[in-house]
Write a protein that holds these residues in place. Structure first.
Motif, PDB file in Angstrom:
ATOM      1  N   SER A 171      34.775  -3.865 -41.842  1.00 35.70           N
ATOM      2  CA  SER A 171      35.286  -2.728 -41.359  1.00 35.70           C
ATOM      3  C   SER A 171      35.310  -2.067 -40.219  1.00 35.70           C
ATOM      4  N   GLY A 172      34.533  -3.266 -39.616  1.00 33.12           N
ATOM      5  CA  GLY A 172      34.056  -3.071 -38.169  1.00 33.12           C
ATOM      6  C   GLY A 172      32.926  -1.876 -38.139  1.00 33.12           C
ATOM      7  N   VAL A 173      32.186  -1.523 -38.177  1.00 34.46           N
ATOM      8  CA  VAL A 173      30.845  -0.237 -38.245  1.00 34.46           C
ATOM      9  C   VAL A 173      29.859  -1.668 -37.320  1.00 34.46           C
ATOM     10  N   GLY A 174      29.597  -3.067 -38.398  1.00 36.42           N
ATOM     11  CA  GLY A 174      29.318  -4.126 -37.493  1.00 36.42           C
ATOM     12  C   GLY A 174      29.209  -4.204 -36.541  1.00 36.42           C
ATOM     13  N   ALA A 175      30.666  -4.377 -36.068  1.00 35.58           N
ATOM     14  CA  ALA A 175      31.214  -4.267 -34.439  1.00 35.58           C
ATOM     15  C   ALA A 175      30.641  -3.210 -33.397  1.00 35.58           C
ATOM     16  N   LEU A 176      30.556  -2.188 -34.397  1.00 33.89           N
ATOM     17  CA  LEU A 176      29.957  -1.368 -33.408  1.00 33.89           C
ATOM     18  C   LEU A 176      29.055  -0.987 -33.218  1.00 33.89           C
ATOM     19  N   ILE A 177      27.800  -1.578 -34.310  1.00 31.98           N
ATOM     20  CA  ILE A 177      26.513  -1.179 -34.182  1.00 31.98           C
ATOM     21  C   ILE A 177      26.237  -2.460 -32.935  1.00 31.98           C
ATOM     22  N   GLN A 186      35.491   5.621 -43.464  1.00 31.86           N
ATOM     23  CA  GLN A 186      35.508   6.217 -45.360  1.00 31.86           C
ATOM     24  C   GLN A 186      35.868   4.539 -46.331  1.00 31.86           C
ATOM     25  N   ILE A 187      35.710   3.000 -45.407  1.00 34.64           N
ATOM     26  CA  ILE A 187      35.605   1.688 -46.202  1.00 34.64           C
ATOM     27  C   ILE A 187      34.217   1.594 -46.246  1.00 34.64           C
ATOM     28  N   GLU A 188      33.744   1.737 -45.721  1.00 37.62           N
ATOM     29  CA  GLU A 188      32.040   1.352 -44.705  1.00 37.62           C
ATOM     30  C   GLU A 188      31.240   2.450 -45.850  1.00 37.62           C
ATOM     31  N   SER A 189      31.559   3.394 -46.006  1.00 33.30           N
ATOM     32  CA  SER A 189      30.677   4.367 -46.767  1.00 33.30           C
ATOM     33  C   SER A 189      31.604   4.331 -48.258  1.00 33.30           C
ATOM     34  N   ASP A 190      32.143   3.535 -48.712  1.00 32.90           N
ATOM     35  CA  ASP A 190      32.609   3.354 -50.441  1.00 32.90           C
ATOM     36  C   ASP A 190      32.128   2.072 -50.358  1.00 32.90           C
ATOM     37  N   LEU A 191      31.721   1.455 -49.357  1.00 29.78           N
ATOM     38  CA  LEU A 191      30.672  -0.189 -49.286  1.00 29.78           C
ATOM     39  C   LEU A 191      29.233  -0.025 -50.121  1.00 29.78           C
ATOM     40  N   VAL A 192      28.960   0.978 -49.273  1.00 33.13           N
ATOM     41  CA  VAL A 192      27.146   1.271 -49.317  1.00 33.13           C
ATOM     42  C   VAL A 192      26.846   1.150 -50.608  1.00 33.13           C
ATOM     43  N   ASP A 193      27.085   1.596 -52.075  1.00 34.29           N
ATOM     44  CA  ASP A 193      26.743   1.263 -53.230  1.00 34.29           C
ATOM     45  C   ASP A 193      27.346   0.100 -53.847  1.00 34.29           C
ATOM     46  N   LEU A 194      28.103  -0.715 -53.106  1.00 36.75           N
ATOM     47  CA  LEU A 194      28.255  -2.068 -53.585  1.00 36.75           C
ATOM     48  C   LEU A 194      27.249  -3.206 -52.911  1.00 36.75           C
ATOM     49  N   ASP A 195      27.024  -4.178 -53.887  1.00 38.38           N
ATOM     50  CA  ASP A 195      26.589  -5.704 -53.321  1.00 38.38           C
ATOM     51  C   ASP A 195      26.605  -6.348 -52.431  1.00 38.38           C
ATOM     52  N   LYS A 230      42.384   4.965 -40.765  1.00 36.26           N
ATOM     53  CA  LYS A 230      42.493   5.066 -42.658  1.00 36.26           C
ATOM     54  C   LYS A 230      42.378   3.298 -43.736  1.00 36.26           C
ATOM     55  N   GLU A 231      41.627   3.464 -44.486  1.00 35.68           N
ATOM     56  CA  GLU A 231      41.714   2.075 -45.138  1.00 35.68           C
ATOM     57  C   GLU A 231      42.960   1.302 -44.893  1.00 35.68           C
ATOM     58  N   SER A 232      43.785   1.951 -45.373  1.00 36.03           N
ATOM     59  CA  SER A 232      45.083   1.709 -45.362  1.00 36.03           C
ATOM     60  C   SER A 232      45.736   0.643 -44.208  1.00 36.03           C
ATOM     61  N   GLY A 238      35.730  12.275 -39.171  1.00 32.68           N
ATOM     62  CA  GLY A 238      34.669  11.456 -39.556  1.00 32.68           C
ATOM     63  C   GLY A 238      32.908  11.127 -39.402  1.00 32.68           C
ATOM     64  N   LYS A 239      32.818  11.779 -38.529  1.00 32.87           N
ATOM     65  CA  LYS A 239      31.616  11.790 -37.852  1.00 32.87           C
ATOM     66  C   LYS A 239      30.373  11.419 -39.260  1.00 32.87           C
ATOM     67  N   SER A 240      30.244  12.411 -39.711  1.00 35.26           N
ATOM     68  CA  SER A 240      29.304  12.192 -40.890  1.00 35.26           C
ATOM     69  C   SER A 240      29.669  11.070 -41.614  1.00 35.26           C
ATOM     70  N   THR A 241      30.643  10.848 -42.437  1.00 35.34           N
ATOM     71  CA  THR A 241      30.930   9.566 -42.930  1.00 35.34           C
ATOM     72  C   THR A 241      30.465   8.322 -42.456  1.00 35.34           C
ATOM     73  N   LEU A 242      30.832   8.421 -41.087  1.00 37.15           N
ATOM     74  CA  LEU A 242      30.288   6.991 -39.954  1.00 37.15           C
ATOM     75  C   LEU A 242      28.874   7.105 -40.040  1.00 37.15           C
ATOM     76  N   PHE A 243      28.452   8.025 -40.022  1.00 36.14           N
ATOM     77  CA  PHE A 243      26.674   8.064 -40.184  1.00 36.14           C
ATOM     78  C   PHE A 243      26.232   7.814 -40.809  1.00 36.14           C
ATOM     79  N   ASN A 244      26.836   8.505 -41.959  1.00 39.42           N
ATOM     80  CA  ASN A 244      27.004   7.331 -43.577  1.00 39.42           C
ATOM     81  C   ASN A 244      26.561   5.674 -43.830  1.00 39.42           C
ATOM     82  N   ALA A 245      28.028   5.765 -43.582  1.00 39.23           N
ATOM     83  CA  ALA A 245      28.186   4.078 -43.183  1.00 39.23           C
ATOM     84  C   ALA A 245      27.035   3.383 -42.258  1.00 39.23           C
TER      85      ALA A 245
END
Length: 367
Positions: free
Chosen positions: A268-274, A243-252, A209-211, A13-20
């Motif tokens: 999704s945890g990405v904010g905490a990771l950054i 994957q969740i955060e990647s799905d959120l990219v296109d949402l307002d 996973k999302e679930s 999931g590296k590239s998916t996380l990078f996109n996120a």
């Protein structure tokens, strides 16, 4: 600008996380090894809720967050230090970053191939760390071989460096990363020119996973990773769902918040990771706030006021006179700079002042 490199085995999931984290589709994310070959580089804004509070106080429409760079590095496989997979190319890319975000797969999915055939996050961590350690061990040994003649001649510098590297070699040979080897500041300085891979600050991203995100704290894979990295590597582990955060990219923002709420989580945890990676790099934030804009500026822990001023412009550091300073919490409690002055929490600081996290500053300078 400091960089954090996203590393891990293929298909974790590296590239998916990078996109996120970069909120782009720059990196190809595919269900096969080495879909990333050349590293992708992206600018990442650091989430900070304090900016919106300061925006209201300053009454401005312009808000500029702090930023850092993330690098998506190709997947590593067992034997990389001997040239397997992308081998030395991968290790060179790791050597060029300032910190490592190691992505660990913590989910089962028959549709997503695992390079080792089964999901075992601790095994995956050990594969990557072993390759980094072997590369470092080779670097240390080769350097010591070059020091032999000078050390035998009684060269004090060579003797001192060799002694420091001998400590590192013994630790690396025992499977300990350079980062946790007990060295004096002088010994660590002597080893710095080698740019050892296992000496880089590291944080682990447990990709679920999302679930599974809402119940991640009871996920057996996550629990295993947290226990392992804390015990063996003295590192932090953050749960993310790339994957969740990647799905959120296109949402307002409103749609994204609603989607996360449905999943039973706030993020999704990405904010905490950054934010955790920002701290890992030894960075902190101070603010400037006025009618023109509210802005977060990035400095290193321990930086003085003139250094902080220099981040805005070199003239500010060169001609520094003083810094008008108020702590974020004090400013929020007062509601305005005027009230902060009245209450005596708005201060004048000089050249020796060490800027604190969250300080709101206004610099006076003369060039």
């Amino acid at each position: 600008m400091l960089r954090a490199g996203i590393v891990g085995l293929p298909n974790v999931g590296k590239s998916t996380l990078f996109n996120a984290v970069t909120r782009t589709r720059k990196a190809e994310a595919a269900n096969y090894p080495f879909c990333t070959i050349d590293p992708n580089i992206g600018m990442v804004t650091v989430p900070d809720s304090r900016l919106q509070v300061l925006q209201k106080i300053a009454r401005t429409n312009v808000v500029i967050p702090a930023a850092m760079e993330f690098v998506d590095i190709a997947g590593l496989v067992k034997g990389a230090s001997q040239g397997e997979g992308l081998g030395n190319k991968f290790l060179t890319h790791v050597r060029e970053v300032d910190a490592i975000v190691q992505v660990v797969r913590c989910f089962e999915d028959e549709d997503v191939h695992h390079v080792s055939g089964t999901v075992d996050p601790v095994r995956d961590i050990e594969v990557i760390n072993t390759e980094l350690l072997l590369a470092d061990l080779d670097s240390v040994k080769r350097r010591r071989e070059r020091l032999v003649k000078d050390a035998k001649r009684g060269d004090k510098a060579a003797i001192g460096e060799d002694a420091a590297l001998a400590k590192l070699e013994a630790a690396l040979d025992a499977g300990k990363p350079a980062l946790i080897v007990d060295l004096t500041s002088e010994e660590r300085a002597l080893s710095r020119p080698l740019f050892l891979l296992s000496d880089k600050p590291t944080i682990f991203a447990c990709n679920v996973k999302e679930s599974d995100l809402a119940t991640a704290d009871s996920n057996p894979y996550v629990l295993t990773v947290r226990a392992y990295v804390q015990t063996h590597l003295a590192c932090e582990a953050i749960v993310v769902s790339a994957q969740i955060e990647s799905d959120l990219v296109d949402l307002d923002p409103g749609e994204a918040a609603a989607y996360l709420k449905e999943l039973g989580v706030e993020e999704s945890g990405v904010g905490a990771l950054i934010r955790a990676t920002y701290r890992l790099l030894g960075l902190q934030t101070y603010f400037t706030a006025g009618e023109k804009e509210v802005r977060a500026w990035t400095i290193h822990l321990g930086d003085t006021a003139p250094k902080a001023a220099g981040v805005i412009h070199s003239d500010f550091e060169r001609g520094f006179i003083k810094a008008e300073t108020v702590a974020y919490d004090d400013l929020v409690a007062c509601g305005s700079v005027a009230v902060a002055r009245e209450k005596g929490v708005y201060r004048m600081e000089g050249k020796e002042y060490v800027v604190a996290e969250g300080d709101v500053l206004l610099f006076k300078f003369n060039v």
